[in-house]
Write an enzyme that holds these catalytic residues in place. Sequence first.
Site: not given
Lengths: 311, 311, 265, 265
Positions: A55, A81, A83, A140, A203, A227, A276
Amino acid sequence: MTSHTEKEKKEPDLKVKLGPLILKNPVLLASGTCGYGKELKDLIDLKRLGAIVVKGISLEPRKGNPPPRIHETPCGLLNAIGLENVGLEAFKNEKLPWLREHKLRTIVNILGNSVAEYQKMAEGLSGLEGVDAIEVNISCPNVKEGGVAFGTDPRAANEVTRAVKGACDLPVIVKLSPNVTDICEIARAVEDGGADCVSLINTILGMAIDIEKRRPVLGNVFGGLSGPAIRPVAVRMVWQVARTVKIPVIGIGGISNFQDALEFLMAGASAIQVGTATLVDPGASEKILTGIVDFMVRNNYSSIGELKIRD
Amino acid sequence: MTSHTEKEKKEPDLKVKLGPLILKNPVLLASGTCGYGKELKDLIDLKRLGAIVVKGISLEPRKGNPPPRIHETPCGLLNAIGLENVGLEAFKNEKLPWLREHKLRTIVNILGNSVAEYQKMAEGLSGLEGVDAIEVNISCPNVKEGGVAFGTDPRAANEVTRAVKGACDLPVIVKLSPNVTDICEIARAVEDGGADCVSLINTILGMAIDIEKRRPVLGNVFGGLSGPAIRPVAVRMVWQVARTVKIPVIGIGGISNFQDALEFLMAGASAIQVGTATLVDPGASEKILTGIVDFMVRNNYSSIGELKIRD
Amino acid sequence: MENRRINKQAKIVGNVEIRPGIFVMTILCPEITTSSSAGQFCMIRPGNIQGLDPLLRRPLSIHLTDQEKGHVQFLYRVVGRGTRALSRQLEGEFIEVLGPLGRGFQVGEDEIPILVGGGLGVAPLLFLARQLVGRRAIVILGAITKSQLLRLEPFRETGLEILVSTEDGSFGNQGLVTEVLDRLLSRLEDEAKANVTIFSCGPYPMLRAVYHLCSVHGVRCEVSLETTMACGSGLCLGCAVKAKDGGYLHVCKDGPCFRAEELAW
Amino acid sequence: MENRRINKQAKIVGNVEIRPGIFVMTILCPEITTSSSAGQFCMIRPGNIQGLDPLLRRPLSIHLTDQEKGHVQFLYRVVGRGTRALSRQLEGEFIEVLGPLGRGFQVGEDEIPILVGGGLGVAPLLFLARQLVGRRAIVILGAITKSQLLRLEPFRETGLEILVSTEDGSFGNQGLVTEVLDRLLSRLEDEAKANVTIFSCGPYPMLRAVYHLCSVHGVRCEVSLETTMACGSGLCLGCAVKAKDGGYLHVCKDGPCFRAEELAW
Ligand SMILES: Cc1cc2nc3c(=O)[nH]c(=O)nc-3n(C[C@H](O)[C@H](O)[C@H](O)COP(=O)(O)OP(=O)(O)OC[C@H]3O[C@@H](n4cnc5c(N)ncnc54)[C@H](O)[C@@H]3O)c2cc1C
Ligand SMILES: Cc1cc2nc3c(=O)[nH]c(=O)nc-3n(C[C@H](O)[C@H](O)[C@H](O)COP(=O)(O)OP(=O)(O)OC[C@H]3O[C@@H](n4cnc5c(N)ncnc54)[C@H](O)[C@@H]3O)c2cc1C
Ligand SMILES: Cc1cc2nc3c(=O)[nH]c(=O)nc-3n(C[C@H](O)[C@H](O)[C@H](O)COP(=O)(O)O)c2cc1C
Ligand SMILES: Cc1cc2nc3c(=O)[nH]c(=O)nc-3n(C[C@H](O)[C@H](O)[C@H](O)COP(=O)(O)O)c2cc1C
Ligand code: FES
Ligand code: FES
């Protein structure tokens, strides 16, 4: 005759070389979908995999975004999320030792708000036993430069890469954002910056609206789409980037089964990451690895590199 | 009491104003997924819909790309039709009369290889009875300027808009490509160019690989991804653009049912187009229209504009 | 003829596995029985698909219709997710069906039709054979081996002349259907040949061989083609195949049954 | 306790509609019967989903286990595509199941547990009630109306004291479960209260009211929460809920059963 042919079908060589980083096979777990490894320990044999990308961690711990953080879309997952992570220090003290003890190949995904932060992260990870490589998440927003994401500006991407590369002796993978007009331009910029490898895609920016409540579903309004839904976009970008840069490419995006993984390896990826799909089925990566091997045996491929379409 | 409340629930006003173009309701058929209208005549009541956007036409007829041209992906469709179309003259002579006779509100989707071609198209359509508006597809490559797509360069997008607007007296909708870093920049550029309305999104560039044949599935290698898979990306872009430009926005991308359509109308779209869903079920647009009306009645919305989330 | 296509949910009245992986599904859909002709197809969506994946409907040829009962039959092989879902549906459940679609086989009044089907290619040919009952017509059916020979009985019931070949000789003639066809055509006088038209459906290599034979013998030939389809109804232009003249034809509206000489082989 | 989670295909041995839209599914999964405790849940994927949509597994509380038979039960309501698919599965078919997951209810040895369940919230509480058989414990069950009251019989079979309320008074006490709980707690001495812990599951507003009551009465309270989940297993951090301290807790690993005072209400 048959038995002869059978004998010729020997185990393929699964080893992959990602610049200076050599992995026993091309199946990796993607950042943000496998925790810090330990979360999966009773569910899969982590040792079988090429590596795990933990992560994303930042210099300081982050709480993450307000809920709801996830939303299912057709064949996809939106996440915001934000981060959430334990921060560099806690990672070193609380997470890394377990990974090291279990001799798991570990790639640390890092993110920062400024070039200086990225640099500090790289310094902090440099020379640490158990850290095999750094994956730089440049998707980011660059708060310092007024909200422009590092991942969408070739110059900023180049600068971050240089800074990270200069601050550590680890193999550096730069993870590219798909939210750009020309991903090849960014890939070239990070190659010029000294990246050992690029991984893609992160993503795709998306959102959803709750029509009953008449407001965005996610607490953060926007989220990242991952996904199977995004796979065709990811395969296209891997194909383009693999034909643009000389450094190896790691393919990511919607890989759910071995057929999907092979699409990326044929498109030009040297390795792949499963994201995913692990959330949907923690055993997905192991099944994918098995499937790749079976396919290679069945079709007489002797190495991962042979899968690549050369044009 | 109940009967009183029931009485208050009067039929909502479905009319939408897209700049100078006023349509009886917000449900349109998207270009390339409804032929020239006639192909659907026995399957749906075309008159019920707000308008139909016919298959993109070019100055000269085009044969289109070699097969395979389509490929199914998870909740999505990759297409590389290659803009096969009958050309402007045949459209005027063979397709338009039928649309006119049946009094169908018709928006003509146009594409060109150069600003001059777009201009000629606009001139050719100007003043034609039965043509209610032009939708300018700027997602195709700008051959003159060396392969840069008009839709990814704000200056080129602005120029095309200006040329089309100057060459005709029709309402001009510019259809935006999602394959950009910042869609708002392009939207602003076409607004400055005089567009009456923007529609978005066109397909996202993608590809797929046939792992058995070890080559790209599509004859054209790349294709455009459409369908439910891309909806979260489209909703996000509509949300962003609707908060950037003052001209109305038409939402497109993965709309399969009335709930999807409402996501776009709430995100800020004044109308929506149904694309891939019509391929899957020719009756999709009519069901979507009915669903929107029922939802509005159920929740006491009296006009389409009221659905928009104002923030 | 004006299109009279319908798009509706139709009830399944039967779904029988006649061979491992091969099913005959019967639906109740009177509208299609009255407006369809042999060689046309439908776009099908199994009713037991819960979400939007698989997204597209699947094309299936009309195998047989029964006007009295309002029944339409499909003969299909389970090859992927769509057909697998279909195979799991039960009597009483529903499918979505759009049809009839496309150009069917065009049989002239005075012709002698010779039907040539290989494997699953027999699907549209049974419908055609039924339409030809009482006429002079020949059916050639082929398969790799006896157990893969499909629908022999229903074909026999048409009363037409039936020739069978299997590649391994386990039933009927040993060899390919094209060999049977070649022998048949070779025995014909030129005058007779002028009256013959071949109607063929099967794997692409077989169709090519059939067309080649027809060229050699100078007889007319129609073939039923398959391509990937999104809409099946002329909307997307996705189902292009190369035409003789260098342009493209669209399988869902110009076909699926083509005069073979229109195509670029 | 070390996690002993399993991820496998499990056979359905029953799937019964006990009320319109409410089902009890029983699967064969001995591994879960031996390692799970009340309040834990599983991530489920119906085996009859053909494609990748819906994509994610769905969380369902463990309703009951039978160690002897190796059976695990879920009580679920059909609300969307996932649960609808599940409801259409037949005995003998399979589901994918990952579990047991999360932190269950933590019942102290000497406590007097009071279980408070509303609507579908009874799902994890039956498992808990079974674990408490023979102990001093009270179960309060509530529903809007009699016909929506779930699983009364199985609760009665535990032999625990059962109090029932319906909002319309069609069965048991008239009113909310919180009113029953309030009366109960009001009758207790402070000393007795010190031994009581409330275990509650149900709609969020009910849980909030229960927690509020507990604060007023100064009794401990555990609640089982629901959020959207992607993985259910601590990988994605998607299931965050606001904690008292301003940070976030994760329902799938810190919960679903929380000490109520940890949460920001
Ligand atoms: C006009 C027409 C008529 C047809 N009639 C019949 C019939 O009567 N009976 C029958 O069994 N099949 C018929 N087919 C083929 C049938 O449509 C495909 O087998 C089906 O679409 C596969 O769907 P699936 O989801 O099961 O497989 P998928 O998961 O989509 O694909 C599995 C495999 O099948 C191949 N495939 C996918 N779509 C097609 C297609 N349209 N044509 C050929 N191969 C495909 C894929 O390349 C893949 O290898 C017909 C096709 C056409 C175009
Ligand atoms: C730890 C936990 C335990 C649960 N235990 C049970 C149980 O024992 N029995 C039971 O019937 N349900 C239980 N739920 C709720 C159950 O998970 C949802 O009802 C289910 O995921 C809905 O899936 P669907 O595909 O049918 O609906 P969807 O199509 O996904 O959604 C339909 C509606 O349900 C809502 N919804 C979707 N996911 C959830 C969710 N995770 N929680 C609440 N609402 C949701 C959506 O917002 C939407 O309004 C539990 C949830 C959690 C988090
Ligand atoms: C819940 C979630 C959390 C993620 N967190 C991170 C992260 O911390 N750092 C990062 O670089 N990518 C992160 N990603 C992106 C994934 O690593 C991956 O690039 C993306 O999801 C596409 O792959 P997939 O479709 O296989 O999931 C996250 C994705 C998800 C779904
Ligand atoms: C088969 C096909 C053909 C298309 N042709 C055109 C076209 O000619 N001009 C155009 O502007 N968009 C074209 N599009 C894009 C659609 O109009 C629409 O923008 C896109 O498909 C996204 O919407 P959807 O997800 O509802 O399909 C085409 C899309 C498909 C699937
Ligand atoms: S399949 Fe769409 S036009 Fe033929
Ligand atoms: S649902 Fe993924 S961490 Fe809780």
